[in-house]
Design an enzyme around this catalytic site. Structure first.
Site, mmCIF file in Angstrom:
data_model
loop_
_atom_site.group_PDB
_atom_site.id
_atom_site.type_symbol
_atom_site.label_atom_id
_atom_site.label_comp_id
_atom_site.label_asym_id
_atom_site.label_seq_id
_atom_site.Cartn_x
_atom_site.Cartn_y
_atom_site.Cartn_z
ATOM 1 N N HIS A 1 75.415 -14.686 -11.517
ATOM 2 C CA HIS A 1 73.997 -14.624 -10.433
ATOM 3 C C HIS A 1 72.920 -14.335 -11.294
ATOM 4 O O HIS A 1 72.933 -13.501 -11.876
ATOM 5 C CB HIS A 1 74.121 -13.691 -9.078
ATOM 6 C CG HIS A 1 75.294 -14.409 -8.392
ATOM 7 N ND1 HIS A 1 76.269 -13.663 -7.421
ATOM 8 C CD2 HIS A 1 75.629 -15.506 -8.030
ATOM 9 C CE1 HIS A 1 76.906 -14.242 -6.610
ATOM 10 N NE2 HIS A 1 76.407 -15.719 -6.792
ATOM 11 N N HIS B 1 78.004 -10.741 -14.128
ATOM 12 C CA HIS B 1 78.332 -12.154 -13.612
ATOM 13 C C HIS B 1 77.099 -12.922 -13.695
ATOM 14 O O HIS B 1 76.184 -12.573 -13.948
ATOM 15 C CB HIS B 1 78.953 -12.017 -12.060
ATOM 16 C CG HIS B 1 77.794 -11.458 -10.973
ATOM 17 N ND1 HIS B 1 77.318 -10.042 -11.288
ATOM 18 C CD2 HIS B 1 77.387 -12.042 -9.874
ATOM 19 C CE1 HIS B 1 76.500 -9.894 -10.252
ATOM 20 N NE2 HIS B 1 76.474 -11.144 -9.403
ATOM 21 N N ASP C 1 70.237 -12.685 -10.587
ATOM 22 C CA ASP C 1 69.633 -11.369 -10.778
ATOM 23 C C ASP C 1 70.314 -10.501 -11.841
ATOM 24 O O ASP C 1 70.093 -9.433 -11.805
ATOM 25 C CB ASP C 1 69.526 -10.680 -9.124
ATOM 26 C CG ASP C 1 70.903 -10.827 -8.471
ATOM 27 O OD1 ASP C 1 71.785 -11.489 -8.712
ATOM 28 O OD2 ASP C 1 71.420 -9.746 -7.746
ATOM 29 N N HIS C 2 71.348 -10.985 -12.279
ATOM 30 C CA HIS C 2 72.097 -10.222 -13.471
ATOM 31 C C HIS C 2 72.088 -10.625 -14.725
ATOM 32 O O HIS C 2 72.424 -10.068 -15.718
ATOM 33 C CB HIS C 2 73.610 -9.942 -13.093
ATOM 34 C CG HIS C 2 73.661 -9.098 -11.764
ATOM 35 N ND1 HIS C 2 74.088 -7.796 -11.486
ATOM 36 C CD2 HIS C 2 73.515 -9.578 -10.461
ATOM 37 C CE1 HIS C 2 74.126 -7.617 -10.430
ATOM 38 N NE2 HIS C 2 73.637 -8.563 -9.706
ATOM 39 N N HIS D 1 71.293 -1.754 -6.309
ATOM 40 C CA HIS D 1 71.596 -3.381 -5.912
ATOM 41 C C HIS D 1 70.947 -3.275 -4.270
ATOM 42 O O HIS D 1 72.049 -3.869 -3.704
ATOM 43 C CB HIS D 1 72.750 -3.683 -6.150
ATOM 44 C CG HIS D 1 73.000 -5.351 -6.137
ATOM 45 N ND1 HIS D 1 73.299 -5.725 -4.955
ATOM 46 C CD2 HIS D 1 72.809 -5.925 -7.023
ATOM 47 C CE1 HIS D 1 73.206 -7.156 -5.403
ATOM 48 N NE2 HIS D 1 72.952 -7.343 -6.422
HETATM 49 ZN ZN LIG Z 1 73.557 -9.155 -7.677
HETATM 50 ZN ZN LIG Z 2 75.870 -11.471 -7.245
#
Ligand SMILES: [Zn+2]
Ligand SMILES: [Zn+2]
Length: 303
Positions: A63, A61, A65-66, A268
């Protein structure tokens, strides 16, 4: 066998101990990069991952952090004169983001880059060849998000020791290994596959990050060899998990237990946790075969 290397297990903001989400899954021919948080390219160098083997990247996705590591990684591939084509799977919009970054930095790629937008609301086969099948796992998060199920296909069957003698021709052995009965001229069975060979088992790995507690994924990940499930919070913050569409360690364990998986890896983690002993203990109270995903650790999946 599939080999998993964890590159990052943090969430939201990186902390000194943990990089944001990224993992590499490899078989003997190819590697698959799963999520690409900031700093992923440094982690690839640190853990000596051969990047030429990476032909597919999967982004769960959008976001940061990915996927904030993606543009840096692509630039470095280019500087290293990569020529190997690369396919990136991710939610709609990723194509625009990367294309505009390349455009305004005047970067012209020397390799072929293909984007495939994935529909995160359905389970869909996105890669399939003789070695592997990769399917999306719809997850529930604040923005469109999906996990990925990797199934290594079983190779040729193994001959059972002592079942073959000098009367077998090479062609007959080959047929048995390919799973075909050897037949007489009248089509009756001369040597059966079942009695002379045994199947290689396949290997299954499911990656589920980020997601609210979602029992709908259970049938799809049933009996996988390894499940990576996000466990952003401990149980005291179950309310916070609900409003941010994340899971607790116990919720991850409940999913693992209901899906009857072999092993659970949790990751995570919220940056508020330095020591993860309690997170692990909470998960283990429900599903014993749980481990904390640790950066740099490798996990063998299947046999
Ligand atoms: Zn995340
Ligand atoms: Zn996320």
């Amino acid at each position: 066998v599939l080999n998993l290397t964890i590159l990052g297990t943090g969430s939201a903001t990186p902390i000194l101990l943990r990089n944001p989400s990224a993992q590499v899954l490899s078989n003997e021919y190819e590697s698959y990069l799963i999520d690409c948080g900031e700093g992923t390219q440094n982690q690839l160098i640190k853990y000596k991952i051969k990047t030429n083997k990476i032909k597919h990247i999967f982004i769960s996705h959008l976001h940061g952090d990915h996927f904030f590591g993606l543009i840096g990684l692509l630039s470095s591939f280019n500087l290293a004169h990569r020529t190997e084509p690369l396919t990136i799977f991710g939610p709609k919009g990723l194509d625009d983001i990367i294309t505009i970054q390349l455009k305004y930095s005047g970067t012209f790629l020397h390799f072929k880059l293909t984007f495939t937008a994935i529909n995160t609301t359905i389970d869909e086969v996105i890669v399939e060849n003789e070695i592997i099948k990769i399917t999306t796992i719809p997850l529930i998060h604040r923005i469109p998000c999906c996990g990925f199920l990797f199934e290594k296909k079983p190779k040729n069957r193994n001959i059972i020791k002592g079942k073959i003698n000098e009367h077998f021709s090479i062609e007959e052995i080959k047929q048995l290994k390919e799973g075909k009965n050897v037949l007489h001229e009248d089509l009756s069975i001369k040597y059966s596959v079942e009695t002379h060979t045994k199947a290689h088992s396949s290997a299954k790995y499911a990656y589920c990050s980020d997601t609210a507690f979602n029992e709908q994924i259970i049938p799809q990940i049933e009996k996988v060899d390894l499940l990576y499930h996000e466990a952003t919070f401990k149980e005291d913050l179950i309310g916070r998990a609900a409003v941010t569409f994340h899971s607790t360690a116990m919720q991850a364990a409940k999913i693992a237990k209901s899906a009857n998986v072999n092993k659970l890896l949790i990751g995570h983690f919220s940056s508020r946790y330095i020591d993860l002993d309690e997170n692990l203990a909470e998960a283990k109270s429900i599903f014993t075969n749980t481990e904390i995903a640790i950066e740099g650790n490798q996990y063998e999946i299947g046999n």
